[in-house]
Write a protein that holds these residues in place. Sequence first.
Motif, mmCIF file in Angstrom:
data_model
loop_
_atom_site.group_PDB
_atom_site.id
_atom_site.type_symbol
_atom_site.label_atom_id
_atom_site.label_comp_id
_atom_site.label_asym_id
_atom_site.label_seq_id
_atom_site.Cartn_x
_atom_site.Cartn_y
_atom_site.Cartn_z
ATOM 1 N N ARG A 184 -42.062 -38.367 -9.594
ATOM 2 C CA ARG A 184 -42.196 -36.913 -9.712
ATOM 3 C C ARG A 184 -40.853 -36.278 -9.410
ATOM 4 N NH1 ARG A 184 -46.297 -37.027 -5.286
ATOM 5 N NH2 ARG A 184 -48.117 -38.129 -6.131
ATOM 6 N N VAL A 185 -40.533 -35.231 -10.144
ATOM 7 C CA VAL A 185 -39.288 -34.517 -9.880
ATOM 8 C C VAL A 185 -39.543 -33.034 -10.057
ATOM 9 C CG1 VAL A 185 -38.497 -34.781 -12.271
ATOM 10 C CG2 VAL A 185 -36.833 -34.318 -10.467
ATOM 11 N N ALA A 186 -38.994 -32.237 -9.150
ATOM 12 C CA ALA A 186 -39.128 -30.789 -9.210
ATOM 13 C C ALA A 186 -37.771 -30.165 -9.546
ATOM 14 C CB ALA A 186 -39.639 -30.233 -7.884
ATOM 15 N N VAL A 187 -37.720 -29.427 -10.660
ATOM 16 C CA VAL A 187 -36.519 -28.675 -11.034
ATOM 17 C C VAL A 187 -36.629 -27.302 -10.386
ATOM 18 C CG1 VAL A 187 -35.168 -27.716 -12.915
ATOM 19 C CG2 VAL A 187 -36.319 -29.919 -13.209
ATOM 20 N N GLN A 188 -35.687 -26.994 -9.489
ATOM 21 C CA GLN A 188 -35.754 -25.759 -8.712
ATOM 22 C C GLN A 188 -34.644 -24.797 -9.127
ATOM 23 O OE1 GLN A 188 -34.804 -28.571 -5.545
ATOM 24 N NE2 GLN A 188 -36.172 -27.379 -4.259
ATOM 25 N N GLY A 189 -34.915 -23.507 -8.972
ATOM 26 C CA GLY A 189 -33.889 -22.511 -9.240
ATOM 27 C C GLY A 189 -34.493 -21.134 -9.329
ATOM 28 N N VAL A 193 -32.927 -18.960 -14.684
ATOM 29 C CA VAL A 193 -31.803 -19.903 -14.668
ATOM 30 C C VAL A 193 -31.971 -21.011 -15.712
ATOM 31 C CG1 VAL A 193 -32.622 -21.614 -12.988
ATOM 32 C CG2 VAL A 193 -30.197 -20.936 -13.002
ATOM 33 N N GLY A 194 -33.156 -21.103 -16.336
ATOM 34 C CA GLY A 194 -33.326 -22.059 -17.423
ATOM 35 C C GLY A 194 -34.128 -23.306 -17.073
ATOM 36 N N LYS A 195 -35.011 -23.202 -16.086
ATOM 37 C CA LYS A 195 -35.800 -24.366 -15.660
ATOM 38 C C LYS A 195 -36.728 -24.841 -16.790
ATOM 39 C CE LYS A 195 -37.520 -22.040 -12.210
ATOM 40 N NZ LYS A 195 -36.766 -20.786 -12.368
ATOM 41 N N THR A 196 -37.439 -23.903 -17.410
ATOM 42 C CA THR A 196 -38.367 -24.267 -18.484
ATOM 43 C C THR A 196 -37.607 -24.805 -19.684
ATOM 44 O OG1 THR A 196 -40.024 -22.662 -17.749
ATOM 45 C CG2 THR A 196 -40.142 -23.381 -20.047
ATOM 46 N N SER A 197 -36.477 -24.204 -20.019
ATOM 47 C CA SER A 197 -35.673 -24.672 -21.152
ATOM 48 C C SER A 197 -35.216 -26.110 -20.935
ATOM 49 C CB SER A 197 -34.450 -23.765 -21.352
ATOM 50 O OG SER A 197 -34.851 -22.445 -21.654
ATOM 51 N N LEU A 265 -46.204 -35.668 -17.784
ATOM 52 C CA LEU A 265 -46.871 -34.382 -17.574
ATOM 53 C C LEU A 265 -45.829 -33.382 -17.088
ATOM 54 C CD1 LEU A 265 -50.151 -35.457 -15.701
ATOM 55 C CD2 LEU A 265 -49.682 -35.434 -18.155
ATOM 56 N N VAL A 266 -45.751 -32.229 -17.738
ATOM 57 C CA VAL A 266 -44.836 -31.169 -17.316
ATOM 58 C C VAL A 266 -45.663 -30.043 -16.718
ATOM 59 C CG1 VAL A 266 -43.011 -29.586 -17.984
ATOM 60 C CG2 VAL A 266 -43.240 -31.768 -19.174
ATOM 61 N N TYR A 267 -45.498 -29.808 -15.420
ATOM 62 C CA TYR A 267 -46.171 -28.708 -14.729
ATOM 63 C C TYR A 267 -45.161 -27.561 -14.634
ATOM 64 C CZ TYR A 267 -50.001 -31.815 -13.182
ATOM 65 O OH TYR A 267 -51.084 -32.665 -13.128
ATOM 66 N N ASP A 268 -45.310 -26.588 -15.512
ATOM 67 C CA ASP A 268 -44.297 -25.537 -15.640
ATOM 68 C C ASP A 268 -44.615 -24.330 -14.773
ATOM 69 O OD1 ASP A 268 -42.001 -24.269 -16.753
ATOM 70 O OD2 ASP A 268 -43.302 -23.143 -18.117
ATOM 71 N N ASN A 269 -43.627 -23.952 -13.961
ATOM 72 C CA ASN A 269 -43.672 -22.736 -13.151
ATOM 73 C C ASN A 269 -44.738 -22.795 -12.063
ATOM 74 O OD1 ASN A 269 -42.672 -20.236 -12.393
ATOM 75 N ND2 ASN A 269 -44.179 -19.139 -13.615
ATOM 76 N N VAL A 270 -44.654 -23.811 -11.237
ATOM 77 C CA VAL A 270 -45.573 -23.972 -10.113
ATOM 78 C C VAL A 270 -45.126 -23.059 -8.969
ATOM 79 C CG1 VAL A 270 -46.489 -25.613 -8.439
ATOM 80 C CG2 VAL A 270 -46.020 -26.355 -10.782
ATOM 81 N N ALA A 285 -48.522 -42.016 -15.016
ATOM 82 C CA ALA A 285 -47.814 -40.830 -15.511
ATOM 83 C C ALA A 285 -46.565 -40.579 -14.678
ATOM 84 C CB ALA A 285 -48.718 -39.602 -15.478
ATOM 85 N N ARG A 286 -45.654 -39.826 -15.258
ATOM 86 C CA ARG A 286 -44.526 -39.242 -14.544
ATOM 87 C C ARG A 286 -44.721 -37.726 -14.603
ATOM 88 N NH1 ARG A 286 -44.651 -43.942 -14.082
ATOM 89 N NH2 ARG A 286 -43.007 -45.477 -14.494
ATOM 90 N N VAL A 287 -44.327 -37.024 -13.542
ATOM 91 C CA VAL A 287 -44.581 -35.583 -13.475
ATOM 92 C C VAL A 287 -43.255 -34.835 -13.311
ATOM 93 C CG1 VAL A 287 -45.855 -33.724 -12.349
ATOM 94 C CG2 VAL A 287 -46.818 -36.040 -12.392
ATOM 95 N N LEU A 288 -42.995 -33.920 -14.229
ATOM 96 C CA LEU A 288 -41.817 -33.043 -14.186
ATOM 97 C C LEU A 288 -42.304 -31.639 -13.850
ATOM 98 C CD1 LEU A 288 -38.914 -32.152 -14.670
ATOM 99 C CD2 LEU A 288 -39.337 -32.279 -17.131
ATOM 100 N N ILE A 289 -41.841 -31.115 -12.727
ATOM 101 C CA ILE A 289 -42.287 -29.817 -12.211
ATOM 102 C C ILE A 289 -41.137 -28.822 -12.328
ATOM 103 C CG2 ILE A 289 -43.079 -28.596 -10.133
ATOM 104 C CD1 ILE A 289 -44.010 -31.487 -9.167
ATOM 105 N N THR A 290 -41.428 -27.587 -12.743
ATOM 106 C CA THR A 290 -40.443 -26.513 -12.634
ATOM 107 C C THR A 290 -40.988 -25.480 -11.662
ATOM 108 O OG1 THR A 290 -41.262 -25.060 -14.409
ATOM 109 C CG2 THR A 290 -39.839 -26.890 -15.060
ATOM 110 N N SER A 291 -40.101 -24.943 -10.828
ATOM 111 C CA SER A 291 -40.584 -24.032 -9.790
ATOM 112 C C SER A 291 -39.430 -23.262 -9.169
ATOM 113 C CB SER A 291 -41.301 -24.833 -8.689
ATOM 114 O OG SER A 291 -41.759 -23.985 -7.649
#
Length: 573
Positions: A184-189, A193-197, A265-270, A285-291
Amino acid sequence: MFSYDFFLSRRGSVGDVAREVADVLAERGYKVLVQDYDFRLGDSVIDRMHDGVKNARDLIVLLTRDYEQSAFCRKEFTSFEAQRLSSSEERHMIILRCDDVQPEGLFADVIYQDLVGVQDREERKQRIIAAAERQTLAAPSPTRSFLAVPPRIPCFTGRDDQLDRLDAILTHEKPAVVTQAVGRVAVQGMGGVGKTSLAIEYAYRYRNLYAGVCWCPAETRASLIDALAGLGVALGQSRADQSDPEKVAKEALACLALQRAPWLLVYDNVASPSEIVELLPSAGARVLITSRFFDWTGLADEVGLATLVPDEAAAFLQSRAGREDATGARALAGALGYLPLALDHAAAYCKRTQMDFAEYAAKATNLISTVPRDATYPQSIAATFDLAISEVEARCSAAELMVGFLSYCAPVRIPIYFLQTLPDKEEAIAALAELSLIRHDPFQDGTPAVTIHRLVQAVARRRTEAKGAAETTMERVKEGLSMLPPPRERVGLFGALRDIIPHLRPLPHQRVLWRYQFEHLTKKFTDNADKLDHAAEKLGAAGHPDKAKTAREKAAELREKAARLSKIKFGSS
């Protein structure tokens, strides 16, 4: 037109094979870029890699056991795949197997020939030529699900380091968080800033590493459950009570563990880890999180995202607007603080209106100076969205009502049927979409819907409130949320579930509307209390102590009401 027919990607252990392949193909009349021959002493290896990936039609990988252990090799084949997917030209990745290793991931279904154990030089030559001419031993490409992933962004620029890091965490390294059973990885910002992109680009660039990709809007619990229930349908699992969407979603997550290859699985804008902790897969599964949430310790590895670097920001502006003006682009990028969301909307505006970058930068700078200090979004966002909303309102008067309506909804998919009472609905939607203020984003069941970024909503709400139209707009939203979904034929095993879910869709929007109504009323009480305190001061100074006392008592009463309202909490739906 390509400079080379082939670029050879390899580890140093197969240098002799690289020379052999290059000689065979050169004899056949092909132009080949090979590190041994063409990378001169003093050359930048990265620059030559970039040249090869960009200017060679096809990539030939000499596959060995240690090939993927090289960061340079991984960079070559993943970058080539990204270029290939976005190219209008026919390009191919080709595998020549040099060790007894099974092609997997991106290599599993590409053209390949086998050199392992083949000693006869003529036979080796024929296999090399067969690979170059796209004759393959590979099995037919498997069908890979790609569920609800937003369209790829054609002008996506930069972020190579972050994409490499996501690849390393999700597919190459063991999780740094020891409590994780799956990557699992969380993209933070910060917002804009372009997390979803970044997540969209990762999903497209690395899709062939996964059995499937499922995009899950996770702004609210209801939207996440809706997406996971759709995943359950795609997986064909049917051991759930169809009247209970959350149970269906959890059954879908459990079903992932039975799959032969992992899903993404992409969990967008948690909003925060607590919102999704019960809705994470335990395996498969692998989980990609944006938040925007800053601390994912113990639940996911973290990748921070900042604004674009100046050169990338200027390049993006020019690509998005379809023009070459490096000086103007650098000035505009600097004025907007290199924030991707602001840059995207500025470029869309300049393209639509044919405004110079320098002129837009001057307008934006003036608008930035007028942004309220207590605004909850970056000043560059306020400037770009103010310009865009003003432009779209000038072209389509109905768009003003539309964007105001959408600003009081939740920042998740908004069904079009909510908008039935608004005038010139189709024209307004088209005008807003043209300037990238909204995006068409239908539900998995085909129901038309749009999405609007929460920062666009914030600017639109401020404009609506400044015009004194907040209360009437919220009444329109309340009326829209009462609209029933259009009837349609019920089909399939999950027909009952698909009938129930549309009736749940107003819930997150209703909760958000209540919050805004309470916030508006709280502000109204506070503003009136301020006016009464000001009046009390004037009455006291004018010699009317009794009236001044009454005014202060009424002001205190209003402040107490405002304080009680502000304590009411609205959690995520």
